[in-house]
Structures are given as structure tokens and as C-alpha cells.
Design a protein around this motif. Structure first.
Motif, PDB file in Angstrom:
ATOM      1  N   MET A 291       0.839  -1.197   0.000  1.00  0.00           N
ATOM      2  CA  MET A 291       0.000   0.000   0.000  1.00  0.00           C
ATOM      3  C   MET A 291       0.878   1.253   0.000  1.00  0.00           C
ATOM      4  SD  MET A 291      -3.116  -0.854   2.647  1.00  0.00           S
ATOM      5  CE  MET A 291      -3.507   0.901   2.745  1.00  0.00           C
ATOM      6  N   ARG A 292       0.535   2.193  -0.835  1.00  0.00           N
ATOM      7  CA  ARG A 292       1.342   3.404  -0.956  1.00  0.00           C
ATOM      8  C   ARG A 292       1.410   4.159   0.376  1.00  0.00           C
ATOM      9  NH1 ARG A 292       3.489   6.295  -4.960  1.00  0.00           N
ATOM     10  NH2 ARG A 292       3.732   8.547  -4.707  1.00  0.00           N
ATOM     11  N   GLN A 293       0.282   4.197   1.104  1.00  0.00           N
ATOM     12  CA  GLN A 293       0.268   4.919   2.376  1.00  0.00           C
ATOM     13  C   GLN A 293       1.228   4.273   3.375  1.00  0.00           C
ATOM     14  OE1 GLN A 293      -2.261   3.739   0.604  1.00  0.00           O
ATOM     15  NE2 GLN A 293      -4.150   4.903   0.928  1.00  0.00           N
ATOM     16  N   ARG A 294       1.259   2.941   3.427  1.00  0.00           N
ATOM     17  CA  ARG A 294       2.173   2.246   4.334  1.00  0.00           C
ATOM     18  C   ARG A 294       3.629   2.493   3.927  1.00  0.00           C
ATOM     19  NH1 ARG A 294      -0.258  -2.140   7.100  1.00  0.00           N
ATOM     20  NH2 ARG A 294      -2.409  -1.518   7.602  1.00  0.00           N
ATOM     21  N   TRP A 295       3.873   2.463   2.630  1.00  0.00           N
ATOM     22  CA  TRP A 295       5.233   2.668   2.090  1.00  0.00           C
ATOM     23  C   TRP A 295       5.745   4.044   2.486  1.00  0.00           C
ATOM     24  CZ3 TRP A 295       8.230   5.342  -1.516  1.00  0.00           C
ATOM     25  CH2 TRP A 295       9.294   4.649  -2.083  1.00  0.00           C
ATOM     26  N   GLN A 296       4.913   5.060   2.279  1.00  0.00           N
ATOM     27  CA  GLN A 296       5.316   6.429   2.582  1.00  0.00           C
ATOM     28  C   GLN A 296       5.454   6.651   4.079  1.00  0.00           C
ATOM     29  OE1 GLN A 296       2.198   8.546   0.530  1.00  0.00           O
ATOM     30  NE2 GLN A 296       3.442   8.828  -1.311  1.00  0.00           N
ATOM     31  N   ALA A 297       4.539   6.079   4.866  1.00  0.00           N
ATOM     32  CA  ALA A 297       4.596   6.257   6.317  1.00  0.00           C
ATOM     33  C   ALA A 297       5.869   5.645   6.898  1.00  0.00           C
ATOM     34  CB  ALA A 297       3.361   5.638   6.966  1.00  0.00           C
ATOM     35  N   LYS A 298       6.268   4.479   6.391  1.00  0.00           N
ATOM     36  CA  LYS A 298       7.482   3.839   6.888  1.00  0.00           C
ATOM     37  C   LYS A 298       8.716   4.664   6.528  1.00  0.00           C
ATOM     38  CE  LYS A 298       9.720   0.666   9.019  1.00  0.00           C
ATOM     39  NZ  LYS A 298       9.577   0.532  10.480  1.00  0.00           N
ATOM     40  N   LEU A 299       8.761   5.180   5.315  1.00  0.00           N
ATOM     41  CA  LEU A 299       9.901   6.002   4.923  1.00  0.00           C
ATOM     42  C   LEU A 299       9.988   7.266   5.786  1.00  0.00           C
ATOM     43  CD1 LEU A 299      10.075   5.891   1.020  1.00  0.00           C
ATOM     44  CD2 LEU A 299      11.592   4.812   2.682  1.00  0.00           C
ATOM     45  N   GLN A 300       8.851   7.861   6.087  1.00  0.00           N
ATOM     46  CA  GLN A 300       8.859   9.055   6.925  1.00  0.00           C
ATOM     47  C   GLN A 300       9.357   8.737   8.326  1.00  0.00           C
ATOM     48  OE1 GLN A 300       8.344  12.218   5.970  1.00  0.00           O
ATOM     49  NE2 GLN A 300       8.959  12.777   8.052  1.00  0.00           N
ATOM     50  N   ALA A 301       8.954   7.560   8.855  1.00  0.00           N
ATOM     51  CA  ALA A 301       9.422   7.148  10.180  1.00  0.00           C
ATOM     52  C   ALA A 301      10.932   6.921  10.183  1.00  0.00           C
ATOM     53  CB  ALA A 301       8.693   5.884  10.619  1.00  0.00           C
ATOM     54  N   VAL A 302      11.451   6.318   9.119  1.00  0.00           N
ATOM     55  CA  VAL A 302      12.894   6.092   9.015  1.00  0.00           C
ATOM     56  C   VAL A 302      13.623   7.426   8.904  1.00  0.00           C
ATOM     57  CG1 VAL A 302      14.715   5.111   7.575  1.00  0.00           C
ATOM     58  CG2 VAL A 302      12.648   3.793   8.028  1.00  0.00           C
ATOM     59  N   ARG A 303      13.083   8.333   8.136  1.00  0.00           N
ATOM     60  CA  ARG A 303      13.698   9.657   7.987  1.00  0.00           C
ATOM     61  C   ARG A 303      13.805  10.358   9.342  1.00  0.00           C
ATOM     62  NH1 ARG A 303      13.765  13.409   3.544  1.00  0.00           N
ATOM     63  NH2 ARG A 303      13.988  15.563   4.255  1.00  0.00           N
ATOM     64  N   THR A 304      12.729  10.288  10.128  1.00  0.00           N
ATOM     65  CA  THR A 304      12.733  10.917  11.450  1.00  0.00           C
ATOM     66  C   THR A 304      13.766  10.262  12.367  1.00  0.00           C
ATOM     67  OG1 THR A 304      10.378  11.447  11.221  1.00  0.00           O
ATOM     68  CG2 THR A 304      11.300  11.476  13.448  1.00  0.00           C
TER      69      THR A 304
END
Length: 348
Positions: A236-249
Motif C-alpha cells: 500500500m502506498r500509504q504504508r510505504w510512505q509512512a514507513k519512509l517518513q518514520a525512518v527519515r525521522t
């Protein structure tokens, strides 16, 4: 939150009650059960849509299920199967414990035990009587075409052969839930045209294909290389983006950590992501996630460099050393489901 003593007793009660209810729970229920996991539910959805006459899919989600479960009904369901009054009283005490809000104790007649290990089992018991048994009877007495169902906790998917039966079921299940204090989430519950002939029919009508979201994957109608129908599952695109944002933080917090320490953290992220999303057909998505993690790492290393940049030759060395290559680590749905069920359907 439960104390240590409560958690120990709850765990013991769960072990005893699992031995009772595992003989009762139906095959299409997968959430929070021993020796069952989300990928088995995902396999059941894919195989059910592919092998049955499914043309319409109901993707349903219960609004705030764990917070609206009615204690009175739950106790009645438990007493129907558990005759030991001491166990029933323990569960009633946990349910009546309430929660702390702004330092004040608030009691409620709805909701499961906050933070308790027994909550998933209580939720399964509730839905076993409210939904599972009722769906089985509805399928046997009302439906005329094929009907398949897969439930994972409060998220469930049903496939129907006929649209009229799908619409009737949606109306019936809303009435059923209202009786027990539950409600379908209006935004997360959808009836979509999905199945073997759905994509072709919608294309002939000039309409785009529909997609189904379930357990972190976006399901779409597709064709295998040999030309037959299959269900394509992608992250899911939302899951993909949310995980990347968490890693970035997290990388920002680790800005000055040694490279090996950051590399070990990112390796755990890649391995965990691949182990869940590494299903057949999802190779491009997990490869893109791997590349995105490498770019994030390159960006954070550049921020700590005096020159503001890290040569890609050195970056490729870091990637090869710390970021494992993405790979498909799950078998095809029909293969694993055949092994797990040994001829006994978990979709019916």
C-alpha cells in the motif's frame, strides 16, 4: 494499564481459553490465533477470489471495535462456553477496571481491557458469535451464488458472485451489528466490482479497474505471464510512505551515530519490511523501498559531512555491507494455503 500480576493471570487465562475456543473458531478467522498469521489471511483472499466465482468484494472495517465492544454481551458469550464462574468473574473484573483519563478513573460498559493480553481473544470471541457464526448461516440459507469470507480481527473481506446478494448482505450485517453495539466504518467499508471478469467488464464500459486494500497490501486484478487471471498484491502506498517518513525521522535522531550503528538499524528495517511485503509479484515495490532507504542514508550522511556530500563509490560500499538485497521470501498463495489446509477450506 494492567499490573504485572494481572498480565501473568491474563496470559494463563488466555492459554486455557485458547484450548477451548480453538475448537470452536471457524476456519476463515485468522487474527490473533495460535499458528495463524496475516499472510495466511492474505493467501486465503487471493485464492478465494481466484478460484471462486467472485465478481463483487465487500471490504469491511468495524468502527472503533475494541472501544465499543459491549461487556454485557461479551460475558453472555463467554458463559455460553466457560462454566467456571471464577474465570468469568476474573474477566468481569478486568472489563470493569476502566481507564485513567487526566488522573481520574473512568469506568465504561464498553471496550476491551486496555493494554491487556486477553483483549485479542475477547475480541475474537465477540466476533465469533456476532459475525462468524451468523455469516456461515447466512451463506447457507440466503446466498445462492458463491460467497467467501476472510476475517483478520475487526477487518474482514467477503467475495460474492452476485451484486444483489452483496448489497443484501451489507444491509443485513449493518442490522446485525447494530443489535450488538457495533457499526461499520462508513469510510473504510466499500463494495467494489472485483474478480475474474470485473476488470474486463469495467474496461468495456470505459471505467477504470478497482483496487482492494487489506492488511497493508493493495490487491488488483491482473494476468499472470501464462495469461490466466491472478490477484496482484503490492505494498500500500500509504504504508510505504509512512514507513519512509518514520525512518527519515529516526535517521535525524541518529545523525551523529557511527556508520555501523546506523547501518545495523537500517538493515533491521530492510529485513523486517522484506519479510512482510516480500510476496510474489511485489518485487518492484520492495526494490523501490530498498533504493529509497539507500537515498535517505546518503542524504543523512551528507548532512554530517564537512563537504556536504558523500561520494557514491563509498555509498555503494555502505549499501552492499549493510543493506541486504530485496528478495521474495513468501511462496505463491495457492502453494502455502494447500500445505496449511491440507484440503480443508479456510475460506468457507
Amino acid at each position: 494499564m494492567p499490573t504485572l500480576e494481572d498480565k501473568l493471570v491474563q496470559r494463563a487465562v488466555v492459554e486455557v481459553m485458547n484450548a477451548i475456543y480453538e475448537t470452536d473458531f471457524l476456519g476463515f478467522s485468522y487474527g490473533f490465533r495460535p499458528r495463524r498469521n496475516p499472510h495466511q489471511a492474505l493467501d486465503a483472499v487471493a485464492v478465494g477470489i481466484k478460484s471462486r466465482k467472485v465478481n463483487w468484494v465487500l471490504d469491511a472495517d468495524i468502527r472503533d471495535f475494541f472501544g465499543t465492544l459491549v461487556h454485557e454481551w461479551l460475558v453472555k458469550f463467554i458463559e455460553h462456553r466457560v462454566k467456571d464462574k471464577r474465570v468469568v468473574r476474573l474477566i468481569q473484573k478486568w472489563l470493569a477496571a476502566g481507564v485513567l483519563e487526566d488522573g481520574k478513573r473512568v469506568r465504561s460498559e464498553v471496550g476491551t481491557v486496555q493494554g491487556g493480553s486477553i483483549s485479542p481473544l475477547l475480541a475474537n470471541i465477540y466476533l465469533h458469535y456476532v459475525l462468524d457464526l451468523w455469516v456461515r448461516r447466512w451463506r447457507q440459507t440466503v446466498a445462492r451464488g458463491d460467497v467467501v469470507i476472510v476475517r483478520y480481527a475487526d477487518d474482514f473481506v467477503l467475495g460474492f458472485e452476485h451484486r444483489q446478494e452483496a448489497e443484501r448482505f451489507l444491509a443485513d450485517v449493518r442490522g446485525r451489528f447494530a443489535r450488538f453495539g457495533l457499526e461499520l466504518h462508513p469510510e473504510k467499508t466499500r463494495l467494489i466490482e472485483f474478480g475474474r471478469f470485473a476488470a474486463t467488464d469495467r474496461r468495456d464500459r470505459g471505467e477504470g479497474s478497482r483496487k482492494l486494500n487489506f492488511l497493508g497490501f493493495t490487491h488488483s486484478c491482473a494476468k499472470a505471464r501464462a495469461g490466466w487471471f491472478t490477484v496482484l498484491r503490492q505494498t500500500m502506498r500509504q504504508r510505504w510512505q509512512a514507513k519512509l517518513q518514520a525512518v527519515r525521522t529516526e535517521l535525524k535522531k541518529r545523525l551523529h551515530d557511527p556508520v555501523p550503528k546506523v547501518g545495523a538499524y537500517l538493515r533491521s528495517v530492510i529485513v523486517g519490511h522484506t519479510r512482510y511485503y516480500g510476496v510474489p509479484g511485489n518485487g518492484p515495490a520492495i526494490s523501490a523501498f530498498h533504493k529509497a532507504i539507500a537515498r535517505l542514508w546518503h542524504w543523512i550522511l551528507g548532512r554530517r559531512s564537512q563537504t556536504g556530500n558523500v561520494p557514491w563509490d563509498r555509498m555503494r560500499t555502505y549499501v552492499r555491507r549493510w543493506l541486504p538485497s530485496p528478495r521474495i521470501c513468501h511462496p505463491y498463495p495457492s502453494q502455502r494455503l494447500a500445505v496449511m489446509t491440507q484440503g480443508r477450506s479456510r475460506m468457507r
